[in-house]
Enzyme design. Structure first.
Site, PDB file in Angstrom:
ATOM      1  N   SER A   1     -56.791  35.465 -27.146  1.00 23.15           N
ATOM      2  CA  SER A   1     -57.541  34.535 -27.996  1.00 23.15           C
ATOM      3  C   SER A   1     -59.036  34.526 -27.688  1.00 23.15           C
ATOM      4  CB  SER A   1     -56.978  33.125 -27.771  1.00 23.15           C
ATOM      5  OG  SER A   1     -57.849  32.163 -28.282  1.00 23.15           O
TER       6      SER A   1
ATOM      7  N   GLU B   1     -60.667  31.997 -27.532  1.00 20.18           N
ATOM      8  CA  GLU B   1     -60.918  30.860 -26.635  1.00 20.18           C
ATOM      9  C   GLU B   1     -61.236  31.332 -25.221  1.00 20.18           C
ATOM     10  OE1 GLU B   1     -60.906  27.192 -26.785  1.00 20.18           O
ATOM     11  OE2 GLU B   1     -61.515  27.901 -28.745  1.00 20.18           O
TER      12      GLU B   1
ATOM     13  N   TYR C   1     -55.552  25.961 -21.812  1.00 21.81           N
ATOM     14  CA  TYR C   1     -55.050  26.969 -22.756  1.00 21.81           C
ATOM     15  C   TYR C   1     -55.789  28.291 -22.571  1.00 21.81           C
ATOM     16  CZ  TYR C   1     -54.554  29.525 -27.172  1.00 21.81           C
ATOM     17  OH  TYR C   1     -54.354  30.515 -28.116  1.00 21.81           O
TER      18      TYR C   1
HETATM   19  P1  NAP Z   1     -48.313  28.518 -33.767  1.00 21.91           P
HETATM   20  O1  NAP Z   1     -48.275  28.348 -35.253  1.00 21.91           O
HETATM   21  O2  NAP Z   1     -48.631  27.356 -32.906  1.00 21.91           O
HETATM   22  O3  NAP Z   1     -46.906  29.140 -33.318  1.00 21.91           O
HETATM   23  C1  NAP Z   1     -46.511  29.178 -31.985  1.00 21.91           C
HETATM   24  C2  NAP Z   1     -45.111  29.747 -31.915  1.00 21.91           C
HETATM   25  O4  NAP Z   1     -44.693  29.788 -30.535  1.00 21.91           O
HETATM   26  C3  NAP Z   1     -44.054  28.913 -32.658  1.00 21.91           C
HETATM   27  O5  NAP Z   1     -43.122  29.789 -33.242  1.00 21.91           O
HETATM   28  C4  NAP Z   1     -43.402  28.127 -31.525  1.00 21.91           C
HETATM   29  O6  NAP Z   1     -42.077  27.736 -31.803  1.00 21.91           O
HETATM   30  C5  NAP Z   1     -43.402  29.200 -30.440  1.00 21.91           C
HETATM   31  N1  NAP Z   1     -43.210  28.646 -29.097  1.00 21.91           N
HETATM   32  C6  NAP Z   1     -43.931  27.677 -28.481  1.00 21.91           C
HETATM   33  N2  NAP Z   1     -43.450  27.467 -27.248  1.00 21.91           N
HETATM   34  C7  NAP Z   1     -42.399  28.312 -27.080  1.00 21.91           C
HETATM   35  C8  NAP Z   1     -41.488  28.561 -26.030  1.00 21.91           C
HETATM   36  N3  NAP Z   1     -41.551  27.878 -24.868  1.00 21.91           N
HETATM   37  N4  NAP Z   1     -40.539  29.523 -26.186  1.00 21.91           N
HETATM   38  C9  NAP Z   1     -40.445  30.207 -27.363  1.00 21.91           C
HETATM   39  N5  NAP Z   1     -41.275  29.996 -28.403  1.00 21.91           N
HETATM   40  C10 NAP Z   1     -42.235  29.066 -28.258  1.00 21.91           C
HETATM   41  O7  NAP Z   1     -49.359  29.666 -33.372  1.00 21.91           O
HETATM   42  P2  NAP Z   1     -50.070  30.768 -34.300  1.00 21.91           P
HETATM   43  O8  NAP Z   1     -51.291  30.182 -34.898  1.00 21.91           O
HETATM   44  O9  NAP Z   1     -49.053  31.427 -35.151  1.00 21.91           O
HETATM   45  O10 NAP Z   1     -50.573  31.782 -33.176  1.00 21.91           O
HETATM   46  C11 NAP Z   1     -49.722  32.820 -32.675  1.00 21.91           C
HETATM   47  C12 NAP Z   1     -50.194  33.236 -31.291  1.00 21.91           C
HETATM   48  O11 NAP Z   1     -51.548  33.692 -31.366  1.00 21.91           O
HETATM   49  C13 NAP Z   1     -50.194  32.139 -30.241  1.00 21.91           C
HETATM   50  O12 NAP Z   1     -49.910  32.740 -29.003  1.00 21.91           O
HETATM   51  C14 NAP Z   1     -51.629  31.639 -30.243  1.00 21.91           C
HETATM   52  O13 NAP Z   1     -51.943  31.062 -28.995  1.00 21.91           O
HETATM   53  C15 NAP Z   1     -52.369  32.922 -30.495  1.00 21.91           C
HETATM   54  N6  NAP Z   1     -53.652  32.827 -31.168  1.00 21.91           N
HETATM   55  C16 NAP Z   1     -53.760  32.117 -32.329  1.00 21.91           C
HETATM   56  C17 NAP Z   1     -54.965  32.090 -32.990  1.00 21.91           C
HETATM   57  C18 NAP Z   1     -55.119  31.353 -34.300  1.00 21.91           C
HETATM   58  O14 NAP Z   1     -56.262  31.099 -34.686  1.00 21.91           O
HETATM   59  N7  NAP Z   1     -54.038  31.047 -35.005  1.00 21.91           N
HETATM   60  C19 NAP Z   1     -56.080  32.804 -32.483  1.00 21.91           C
HETATM   61  C20 NAP Z   1     -55.912  33.540 -31.308  1.00 21.91           C
HETATM   62  C21 NAP Z   1     -54.688  33.557 -30.664  1.00 21.91           C
HETATM   63  P3  NAP Z   1     -41.726  26.320 -32.532  1.00 21.91           P
HETATM   64  O15 NAP Z   1     -41.859  26.591 -34.010  1.00 21.91           O
HETATM   65  O16 NAP Z   1     -40.339  26.054 -32.090  1.00 21.91           O
HETATM   66  O17 NAP Z   1     -42.732  25.308 -32.040  1.00 21.91           O
HETATM   67  O1  F7E Z   2     -60.348  23.182 -33.318  1.00 26.92           O
HETATM   68  C1  F7E Z   2     -62.980  20.655 -33.538  1.00 26.92           C
HETATM   69  C2  F7E Z   2     -62.453  21.017 -32.173  1.00 26.92           C
HETATM   70  O2  F7E Z   2     -57.917  22.821 -32.905  1.00 26.92           O
HETATM   71  C3  F7E Z   2     -61.485  23.808 -33.843  1.00 26.92           C
HETATM   72  C4  F7E Z   2     -56.015  27.700 -31.844  1.00 26.92           C
HETATM   73  O3  F7E Z   2     -55.338  28.445 -32.830  1.00 26.92           O
HETATM   74  O4  F7E Z   2     -58.090  28.836 -32.314  1.00 26.92           O
HETATM   75  C5  F7E Z   2     -57.474  27.557 -32.243  1.00 26.92           C
HETATM   76  O5  F7E Z   2     -58.137  26.738 -31.282  1.00 26.92           O
HETATM   77  C6  F7E Z   2     -62.714  22.957 -33.564  1.00 26.92           C
HETATM   78  C7  F7E Z   2     -62.823  22.496 -32.111  1.00 26.92           C
HETATM   79  O6  F7E Z   2     -58.857  25.177 -33.050  1.00 26.92           O
HETATM   80  C8  F7E Z   2     -60.968  17.889 -34.726  1.00 26.92           C
HETATM   81  O7  F7E Z   2     -63.073  20.225 -31.159  1.00 26.92           O
HETATM   82  C9  F7E Z   2     -63.081  18.364 -34.565  1.00 26.92           C
HETATM   83  O8  F7E Z   2     -64.134  22.653 -31.662  1.00 26.92           O
HETATM   84  O9  F7E Z   2     -58.657  23.860 -35.098  1.00 26.92           O
HETATM   85  P1  F7E Z   2     -58.858  23.706 -33.641  1.00 26.92           P
HETATM   86  P2  F7E Z   2     -59.348  25.786 -31.654  1.00 26.92           P
HETATM   87  O10 F7E Z   2     -59.455  24.759 -30.605  1.00 26.92           O
HETATM   88  O11 F7E Z   2     -60.566  26.602 -31.953  1.00 26.92           O
HETATM   89  C10 F7E Z   2     -58.070  29.595 -31.101  1.00 26.92           C
HETATM   90  C11 F7E Z   2     -58.701  30.938 -31.372  1.00 26.92           C
HETATM   91  C12 F7E Z   2     -56.727  29.675 -30.487  1.00 26.92           C
HETATM   92  O12 F7E Z   2     -56.390  30.648 -29.825  1.00 26.92           O
HETATM   93  C13 F7E Z   2     -55.890  28.436 -30.504  1.00 26.92           C
HETATM   94  O13 F7E Z   2     -54.510  28.763 -30.314  1.00 26.92           O
HETATM   95  O14 F7E Z   2     -62.619  21.766 -34.341  1.00 26.92           O
HETATM   96  N1  F7E Z   2     -62.385  19.431 -34.095  1.00 26.92           N
HETATM   97  N2  F7E Z   2     -62.225  17.400 -34.954  1.00 26.92           N
HETATM   98  C14 F7E Z   2     -61.075  19.175 -34.176  1.00 26.92           C
HETATM   99  N3  F7E Z   2     -59.991  19.920 -33.872  1.00 26.92           N
HETATM  100  C15 F7E Z   2     -58.768  19.377 -34.087  1.00 26.92           C
HETATM  101  N4  F7E Z   2     -57.655  20.112 -33.808  1.00 26.92           N
HETATM  102  N5  F7E Z   2     -58.620  18.127 -34.607  1.00 26.92           N
HETATM  103  C16 F7E Z   2     -59.685  17.328 -34.940  1.00 26.92           C
HETATM  104  O15 F7E Z   2     -59.532  16.211 -35.398  1.00 26.92           O
END
Ligand code: NAP
Ligand code: F7E
Length: 355
Positions: free
Chosen positions: A131, A133, A154
């Site tokens: 990520s 992050e 995270y």
């Molecule tokens: P998501 O919607 O939060 O999905 C997470 C998945 O992981 C769900 O299927 C969840 O199952 C499963 N999971 C959580 N804990 C588990 C456990 N202990 N054992 C087995 N499965 C488990 O995430 P996403 O947005 O699709 O992202 C996919 C991956 O990419 C994640 O690793 C995330 O950290 C990473 N990532 C995401 C982003 C982004 O912007 N979306 C960016 C960079 C990296 P349940 O449905 O049962 O909760």
């Molecule tokens: O926050 C601000 C918050 O939770 C984005 C995950 O998929 O992307 C995701 O992480 C920004 C932050 O995503 C609220 O403080 C303001 O600055 O949508 P977010 P994230 O933290 O960037 C990365 C790449 C991953 O890997 C992660 O798995 O928005 N913000 N107000 C808020 N965020 C949330 N959630 N809720 C608020 O009310």
């Protein structure tokens, strides 16, 4: 027929990746958690209908990435050609409340799978969902050479997982790649991430079901792309001759405030009338500015984003309005039909797009 195993198949990315792999004639196996409520809504359309011709290539297995024995058995029994490890506790704010759990699932979960691959002796290719992050407070734009400065449990867990992925590649010759993905969103995005929280609230406000939207820091900047574009990059990484690490993003950054402006003005509303700040949503450490330099991916895997910021906002607003039973302006729908040949919804009708 190639065989893939997806952890996190019930999540946003897992569902789009499943659609992509099924359309490429893969046999797909997914790890799902046993829950007392349904957690398969995002993939229901793929496995429920026995007449869709694809559910006989999709297999779901109960398990958990915190459970070593179950992962070893699963990998040994399925013998996948490719593993896409997407499972994680993926919410940054929640990781401050559950730091140890996040370290176990998001960090050690990766090591458990890599160990299972190593011990099985299988020639499995491995994708790690790393990520942006991990870059934390490093100055933008960030690329594969930027040093990590993680700002949350995270991000620290993801940095650990990134490094063990590289260790197993270098030490044991496993085909293991890191996709360092910047934020990617969609109508299937989890409801507590900021983009979806905004587009859902907008629809609820328009429908008269909600008065205000409470948010935290509006100044943070993110590089937001469209999730189906990003799962294609995951697949491309595992088709290379050699494993490698890639940054994936759009190269554009926008603040949460700009997202609000774009979303509300699209439907003729002024966001300032409806948004209130609630300190509960501030984080102990914030990541201020993420913006990808994805030039390596562009060159090596020939990947480019198709849906950029303004269009992404429109896609998500249209989808949430329609899911709330309201009419949408329809620009988002048009954009997707143009770029993806299909309209991906939460309850996905994308099956039309499958080969
Ligand atoms: P998501 O919607 O939060 O999905 C997470 C998945 O992981 C769900 O299927 C969840 O199952 C499963 N999971 C959580 N804990 C588990 C456990 N202990 N054992 C087995 N499965 C488990 O995430 P996403 O947005 O699709 O992202 C996919 C991956 O990419 C994640 O690793 C995330 O950290 C990473 N990532 C995401 C982003 C982004 O912007 N979306 C960016 C960079 C990296 P349940 O449905 O049962 O909760
Ligand atoms: O926050 C601000 C918050 O939770 C984005 C995950 O998929 O992307 C995701 O992480 C920004 C932050 O995503 C609220 O403080 C303001 O600055 O949508 P977010 P994230 O933290 O960037 C990365 C790449 C991953 O890997 C992660 O798995 O928005 N913000 N107000 C808020 N965020 C949330 N959630 N809720 C608020 O009310």
């Amino acid at each position: 027929m190639p065989k893939a195993l997806i952890t996190g198949i019930t999540g946003q990315d897992g569902s789009y990746l499943t659609e992509l792999l099924l359309s490429q004639e893969y046999e797909v196996h997914g790890l799902i958690r046993k829950a007392s409520t349904f957690n398969t809504q995002r993939i229901e359309h793929l496995y429920r209908d026995p007449h869709n011709g694809i559910s006989n290539r999709l297999f779901l297995h109960y398990g958990d990435v915190a459970n070593t024995g179950n992962l070893v058995d699963l990998i040994y029994n399925v013998q996948p050609d490719e593993i896409y490890h997407l499972a994680a506790q993926s919410h940054v704010r929640v990781s401050f409340d559950l730091p140890l759990y996040t370290g176990d699932v998001t960090g050690l979960g990766t090591l458990r799978i890599l160990e299972a691959i190593r011990k099985s002796g299988l020639n499995t290719r491995f994708y790690q969902a790393s990520s942006s992050e991990m870059f934390g407070s490093a100055s933008p734009p960030q690329n594969e050479d930027t040093q990590f400065e993680p700002q949350s449990p995270y991000a620290a867990a993801k940095a650990y997982a990134y490094w063990v992925t590289r260790n197993y590649r270098q030490g044991y010759g496993i085909f293991a790649s890191n996709g360092i993905l910047f934020n990617h969103e969609s109508p299937r995005r989890g409801e507590t991430f900021v983009t979806r929280k905004i587009t859902r609230a907008l629809a609820a406000i328009k429908a008269g079901k909600q008065q205000y939207l409470y948010l935290g820091n509006l100044d943070a900047k993110r590089d937001w792309g469209y999730a189906p574009d990003y799962v294609a990059a995951m697949w491309k990484m595992l088709q290379l001759d050699a494993p490698d690490d890639f940054v994936i993003g759009t190269g554009e950054a926008h603040s949460v405030r700009e997202f609000l402006e774009e979303a509300f003005s699209y439907v003729g509303m002024d966001w300032q009338e409806f948004v209130r700040i609630d300190e509960r949503y501030f984080r102990p450490n914030e990541v201020d500015y993420l913006m990808a330099d994805y030039s390596k991916a562009k060159k090596v895997i020939e990947w480019e984003p198709r849906v950029m910021f303004r269009d992404l906002v429109r896609v998500m607003v249209d989808a949430d309005l329609e899911m709330t039973g309201l009419e949408s302006p329809g620009q988002g729908r048009k954009i997707l039909e143009q770029h993806h040949g299909a309209w991906h919804r939460w309850d996905s009708q994308v099956v039309e797009g499958l080969g």
